[in-house]
Design an enzyme around this catalytic site. Structure first.
Site, PDB file in Angstrom:
ATOM      1  N   LYS A 148     -19.708  13.586  -4.548  1.00  0.00           N
ATOM      2  CA  LYS A 148     -19.924  13.427  -3.108  1.00  0.00           C
ATOM      3  C   LYS A 148     -19.578  14.732  -2.401  1.00  0.00           C
ATOM      4  O   LYS A 148     -18.404  15.035  -2.167  1.00  0.00           O
ATOM      5  CB  LYS A 148     -19.097  12.258  -2.593  1.00  0.00           C
ATOM      6  N   SER A 195     -13.118  13.993 -15.633  1.00  0.00           N
ATOM      7  CA  SER A 195     -12.166  13.007 -16.152  1.00  0.00           C
ATOM      8  C   SER A 195     -11.052  12.705 -15.155  1.00  0.00           C
ATOM      9  O   SER A 195      -9.934  12.382 -15.550  1.00  0.00           O
ATOM     10  CB  SER A 195     -11.540  13.527 -17.450  1.00  0.00           C
ATOM     11  N   GLY A 205     -14.024   9.658 -12.584  1.00  0.00           N
ATOM     12  CA  GLY A 205     -14.650  10.001 -13.856  1.00  0.00           C
ATOM     13  C   GLY A 205     -14.164   9.127 -14.989  1.00  0.00           C
ATOM     14  O   GLY A 205     -14.950   8.703 -15.851  1.00  0.00           O
ATOM     15  N   ALA A 247     -12.130   3.665  -6.904  1.00  0.00           N
ATOM     16  CA  ALA A 247     -12.072   3.673  -8.367  1.00  0.00           C
ATOM     17  C   ALA A 247     -11.029   2.718  -8.932  1.00  0.00           C
ATOM     18  O   ALA A 247     -11.283   2.021  -9.919  1.00  0.00           O
ATOM     19  CB  ALA A 247     -11.816   5.102  -8.851  1.00  0.00           C
ATOM     20  N   ARG A 258      -8.633   7.975  -0.434  1.00  0.00           N
ATOM     21  CA  ARG A 258      -7.731   9.118  -0.262  1.00  0.00           C
ATOM     22  C   ARG A 258      -7.992   9.912   1.016  1.00  0.00           C
ATOM     23  O   ARG A 258      -7.060  10.450   1.601  1.00  0.00           O
ATOM     24  CB  ARG A 258      -7.827  10.021  -1.491  1.00  0.00           C
ATOM     25  N   LYS A 275     -19.971  10.157   4.403  1.00  0.00           N
ATOM     26  CA  LYS A 275     -19.018   9.093   4.745  1.00  0.00           C
ATOM     27  C   LYS A 275     -17.580   9.591   4.638  1.00  0.00           C
ATOM     28  O   LYS A 275     -16.690   9.060   5.309  1.00  0.00           O
ATOM     29  CB  LYS A 275     -19.257   7.869   3.884  1.00  0.00           C
ATOM     30  N   ASN A 296      -9.906  10.443 -11.589  1.00  0.00           N
ATOM     31  CA  ASN A 296      -9.788   9.012 -11.346  1.00  0.00           C
ATOM     32  C   ASN A 296     -11.145   8.312 -11.483  1.00  0.00           C
ATOM     33  O   ASN A 296     -11.310   7.376 -12.279  1.00  0.00           O
ATOM     34  CB  ASN A 296      -9.192   8.830  -9.948  1.00  0.00           C
TER      35      ASN A 296
END
Length: 437
Positions: free
Chosen positions: A197, A87, A91, A230, A346, A282, A89
């Site tokens: 990821k 839950s 999610g 996101a 980020r 990536k 960002n």
């Protein structure tokens, strides 16, 4: 200024030289290829338009034990129940996408459970209570309504117990513990998909998160990756994603239907490892791009980093899994994700701050200060990739990946990302990649 890593121009080095039908990456922007490149959606495996049986938008969620309904032909339609495990960002955005579709599609139960790692907010309230009261994840996705059919649940076992479709979207370093808690707690007919990821590095070698889920829980696991920042998807800006699946095309179509919206286009590809490794690697390239930004080296340097990074991504993936398809790197999960992550996101952001501080502040400190509880993936992935390279004797074959890790842990200054090194790449070792299988 000379590069610490080579540009891999050797024609004898097949993994780092030519893609299957395109002699080098920059050619995708030439006049003869660019129009093809930008029109690749749907990509290599187009779906027929999903059959959607609309239900009224005002429909209230079914009771938890309602799993069947009657279709227009009078036949019983089995309804899939979806739980999102995570839950943060991304999610929360995934839950929003899914919840908008479960209300419309007759084959899905309306209610979407979302497992929340319980936290106490500064107000003293529990995060799950606030989500269920306001229909908003005020900590990780403030200002965005998730959908009234999204139910936050702090109890992991309770959240998954009735679901037959599980969507995993947590920081990858937590997944082994989560899977351990779920052993014997999920239904036998469950299908899973990972939006995570990263990878786990074990004594026997690297383990992709989809494999970790499959092996520990005994269920099939697809993956979804792509150029997906996101916050942009949350406000319904157009984006693409790639579903990687193994053998079952029907399951892939179910995932495509569950995630697809007019602003979020999903394409299936039969290449789980390729799609997942693109999404994983990536972030390492994005760390390198952040160093370039922090040192104000300019767009030419950053473009070179992205190109070399994509080549190392492809070579590393194909050395680990010979089944990985070249075409996967031209999907949203490949080149598009490299571009968007190196321009925003980020990992790039925190790496830029790290370089501006001359590497004197740790990534842990910067993460805590800048991300409000969110986790970096690139730094831990760079460490895990480095472990694989070191164990297999591949360090000199992947100078960008190796250099990123050495900068992250303080062995090299940020400027080393483009500094000359006396080390010569042992490209001849990769003339026969079968020796590494």
């Amino acid at each position: 200024m000379r590069f610490h890593f080579p540009l891999y121009s050797s024609s004898s080095f097949s993994l780092f030289s030519d893609f299957t039908s395109i002699s080098s990456l920059p050619l995708i922007f030439s006049s003869s290829y660019f129009s093809t490149f930008i029109s690749m959606a749907p990509a290599f495996e187009p779906l027929s338009p999903p059959h959607q049986e609309a239900e009224p938008q005002t429909a209230t969620p079914h009771h938890a034990d309602t799993v069947n309904n009657f279709g227009n032909d009078g036949q019983v339609v089995s309804k899939s129940k979806v739980t999102v495990v995570g839950s943060g960002n991304w999610g929360s955005v995934a839950a929003k996408l899914i919840a908008s579709n479960t209300l419309k599609l007759n084959s899905f139960h309306d209610e979407v459970r979302m497992w929340v790692f319980e936290e106490t907010l500064q107000t003293g309230e529990k995060l799950t209570d606030v989500i269920n009261k306001t229909n908003e994840n005020v900590k990780y996705l403030p200002g965005i309504k998730l959908g009234k059919n999204v139910i936050a649940d702090p109890d992991l076992e309770n959240a998954v117990k009735d679901a037959n479709m599980l969507v995993f979207v947590t920081p990858h370093q937590f997944m082994e513990g989560i899977c351990n808690r779920l052993v014997g707690k999920v239904r036998g007919d469950v299908e899973a998909i990972s939006l995570i990821k990263g990878m786990e590095v074990k004594m026997e070698g690297p383990c992709m998160i989809s494999n970790l889920i499959s092996e520990q829980l005994g269920i099939n696991c697809s993956v979804l990756m792509g150029a997906n920042i996101a916050n942009e998807i949350a406000v319904e800006k157009f984006s693409e994603a790639t579903v990687g699946y193994r053998d079952n095309r029907e399951i892939a179509e179910q995932w495509v239907k569950l995630f697809s919206t007019p602003y979020f286009m999903v394409t299936p590809v039969q290449d789980v490892e390729g799609v997942e490794l693109c999404g994983t690697l990536k972030n390492v390239v994005a760390i390198a791009a952040g160093f370039v930004d922090g040192l104000e080296m300019g767009n030419n340097t950053k473009a070179a980093i992205m190109r070399i990074g994509l080549r190392e991504m492809r070579a590393f993936s194909k050395l680990l899994f010979s089944s990985v398809r070249d075409s996967t790197f031209f999907e949203s999960c490949g080149v598009a994700d490299v571009i968007t992550t190196c321009l925003g996101g980020r990992n790039r952001k925190v790496a830029e701050a790290f370089a501006r501080n001359g590497g004197k502040r740790s990534f842990d400190d910067l993460e805590a200060e800048m991300l409000q509880g969110q986790k970096l993936q690139g730094v831990s992935t760079a460490r895990e990739v480095y472990e694989v390279l070191s164990h297999r004797g591949w360090l000199e074959l992947f100078p960008l990946f190796a250099t990123v890790h050495e900068i992250c842990v303080g062995r090299l200054p940020p400027s080393a990302i483009v500094e000359y090194s006396e080390k010569k790449p042992r490209l001849s070792l990769l003339e026969d990649p079968a020796c590494y299988q």
